[in-house]
Design a protein around this motif. Structure first.
Motif, PDB file in Angstrom:
ATOM      1  N   HIS A 148      52.952  12.296  76.440  1.00 27.78           N
ATOM      2  CA  HIS A 148      52.385  12.857  77.673  1.00 27.78           C
ATOM      3  C   HIS A 148      53.482  12.781  78.721  1.00 27.78           C
ATOM      4  O   HIS A 148      54.280  11.834  78.725  1.00 27.78           O
ATOM      5  CB  HIS A 148      51.188  12.026  78.137  1.00 27.78           C
ATOM      6  N   LYS A 155      49.450  17.582  74.307  1.00 28.44           N
ATOM      7  CA  LYS A 155      49.761  16.424  75.162  1.00 28.44           C
ATOM      8  C   LYS A 155      49.635  16.831  76.628  1.00 28.44           C
ATOM      9  O   LYS A 155      49.888  17.984  76.983  1.00 28.44           O
ATOM     10  CB  LYS A 155      51.196  15.916  74.893  1.00 28.44           C
ATOM     11  N   SER A 174      43.861   9.024  83.050  1.00 34.43           N
ATOM     12  CA  SER A 174      43.645  10.239  82.252  1.00 34.43           C
ATOM     13  C   SER A 174      44.259  10.094  80.864  1.00 34.43           C
ATOM     14  O   SER A 174      43.694  10.561  79.880  1.00 34.43           O
ATOM     15  CB  SER A 174      44.155  11.479  82.998  1.00 34.43           C
ATOM     16  N   ASN A 198      41.810  10.112  77.799  1.00 40.55           N
ATOM     17  CA  ASN A 198      41.939  11.465  77.261  1.00 40.55           C
ATOM     18  C   ASN A 198      41.209  12.505  78.119  1.00 40.55           C
ATOM     19  O   ASN A 198      40.525  13.382  77.597  1.00 40.55           O
ATOM     20  CB  ASN A 198      41.434  11.491  75.812  1.00 40.55           C
TER      21      ASN A 198
END
Ligand SMILES: NC(=O)c1ccc[n+]([C@@H]2O[C@H](COP(=O)([O-])OP(=O)(O)OC[C@H]3O[C@@H](n4cnc5c(N)ncnc54)[C@H](O)[C@@H]3O)[C@@H](O)[C@H]2O)c1
Length: 373
Positions: free
Chosen positions: A107, A133, A337, A341
């Motif tokens: 991410h 991602k 987050s 997720n």
């Protein structure tokens, strides 16, 4: 869009998130590292900078004992424990680094502006989708209390239909002399891409309108060569400094629904006024005053009135966000987050439109015509 993704009533499920930092300069040390280190479940285990002393210093201050230091970001991306990468380098490298980090399964939090061109921004959006991602961009203004307060007013309909927004980022004498801010090759531009980007993102995210019809820009470099000009961050010798970007720029944006956004961005301007974002709607208007104060204006019983409010984190989910700065709240929401997720508050598609407006402003000024989207 939601201004907060952290629910009020739920306690967070904490698990460790391992982060790698690419670029250990001003924004890393001034924003990301201090904010991330306040989150108990964040472990910063990798630091990369072309200047190894910077990465070493950041590791010492903010890293875990076993954190690793790199000068080559590609080696950092191979470190197995990393889940999240923060891209904190000059603008020109955002796309390359973010795409590589996404493609290697991370991410990504990328500093603003997302990229120097819309094509690059779209590549980043696509890479995020393809990799599955998250990609977000560091627009911390959105996490400021006053911004969140006004966003709630707009959601409730307090302002009615918003049709005019003035979004200034005016520094009368505020040229950043550190880093590579004056280098067009590295940054893609001056105050419009550097600070105008915050105003554009703040405006678009408040009105939740990304349907731009046209952009007309003016770009100036009028004061940069004036010797002995005062400056908040030190004076410069125009003979010795490579100041290859604009010193002020203005942009007139029309949305498909007819609304207008006027952006003013300057590091140098002979201007004595304020730099307050203002939104005007059919039911009322709002001006962001200094010190986090919000001024509402409207009409009641035949009288025009103003009311000043200093929101005290009231717009934030209560015990999850109080007493945090915009930067700290941005970091908290971002890590939340990742853990849960949930898509990040600042979506890459939104940040890409900001880049598109900036690019169109420069192009419009260069070509002397309005750019239609
Ligand atoms: N959110 C904000 O309000 C805000 C404020 C200032 C800067 N920024 C953004 O942050 C970014 C960095 O700005 P800064 O002020 O920290 O600049 P800086 O010059 O202080 O730091 C950048 C660092 O990145 C390193 N670097 C460059 N290319 C690299 C690479 N390929 N791999 C590893 N390291 C590399 C440099 O050596 C330097 O130490 C810019 O995109 C800028 O627009 C955001």
């Amino acid at each position: 869009m939601s201004i907060s993704i952290i629910p009020e009533e739920k306690d967070e499920v904490l698990r460790d998130v391992h982060i790698g930092i690419i670029g250990c300069g001003g924004i890393a040390n001034g924003k990301h590292l201090p904010s991330l280190s306040k989150l108990p479940n964040v472990k910063i285990t990798a630091f990369c900078d072309l200047i190894p002393e910077r990465a070493e210093k950041a590791k010492k201050e903010f890293g875990t004992d076993d954190a690793v230091v790199y000068t080559d970001y590609q080696l950092l991306l191979k470190q197995e424990d990393l889940e999240v990468i923060h891209v904190l380098t000059p603008n020109v490298s955002h796309c390359e680094l973010a795409v590589a980090a996404l493609e290697s399964g991370h991410h990504v939090m990328c500093e603003k502006p997302m990229a120097t061109t819309y094509v690059e921004a779209q590549r980043m959006v696509e890479a995020s989708k393809k990799a599955g991602k998250f990609l977000t961009v560091g627009y911390q203004t959105r996490s400021q209390t006053s911004h969140q307060y006004v966003r709630k007013m707009i959601e409730r309909g307090d302002l009615g239909e918003i049709y005019y927004i003035k979004a200034p980022s005016i520094r009368k004498r505020g040229v950043p002399l550190w880093g590579v801010f004056l280098d067009k090759e590295q940054q893609g531009g001056g105050p419009m891409i550097d600070i105008g980007t915050h105003s554009i993102d703040a405006a678009l995210s408040l009105i939740q309108n990304y349907d731009v019809a046209s952009v007309t820009g003016s770009v100036y470099r009028k004061l940069a060569d004036t010797a002995y000009l005062s400056n908040e961050w030190g004076i410069w010798d125009p003979e010795k400094l490579d100041f290859s970007v604009e010193d002020s720029a203005m942009s007139y944006v029309r949305f498909k629904n007819g609304a207008t956004l006027v952006i003013e961005a300057a590091w140098l301007l002979n201007y004595a006024g304020d730099s307050h974002m203002t939104l005007c709607g059919t039911k009322g208007g709002v001006e962001f005053l200094d010190g986090g104060v919000v001024r509402f204006c409207g009409d009641e019983d035949g009288s025009f009135y103003t009311k000043d409010v200093k929101p005290n984190n009231t717009a934030r989910t209560l015990f999850k966000g109080q007493n945090l700065t915009g930067e700290e709240y941005e970091a908290k929401q971002w890590i939340y987050s990742v853990i849960h997720n949930i898509p990040p508050v600042t979506k890459p598609e939104e940040a890409a439109v900001v880049t598109q407006i900036i690019e169109a402003t420069y192009r419009s000024a260069q070509e002397g015509k309005t750019i239609y989207f």
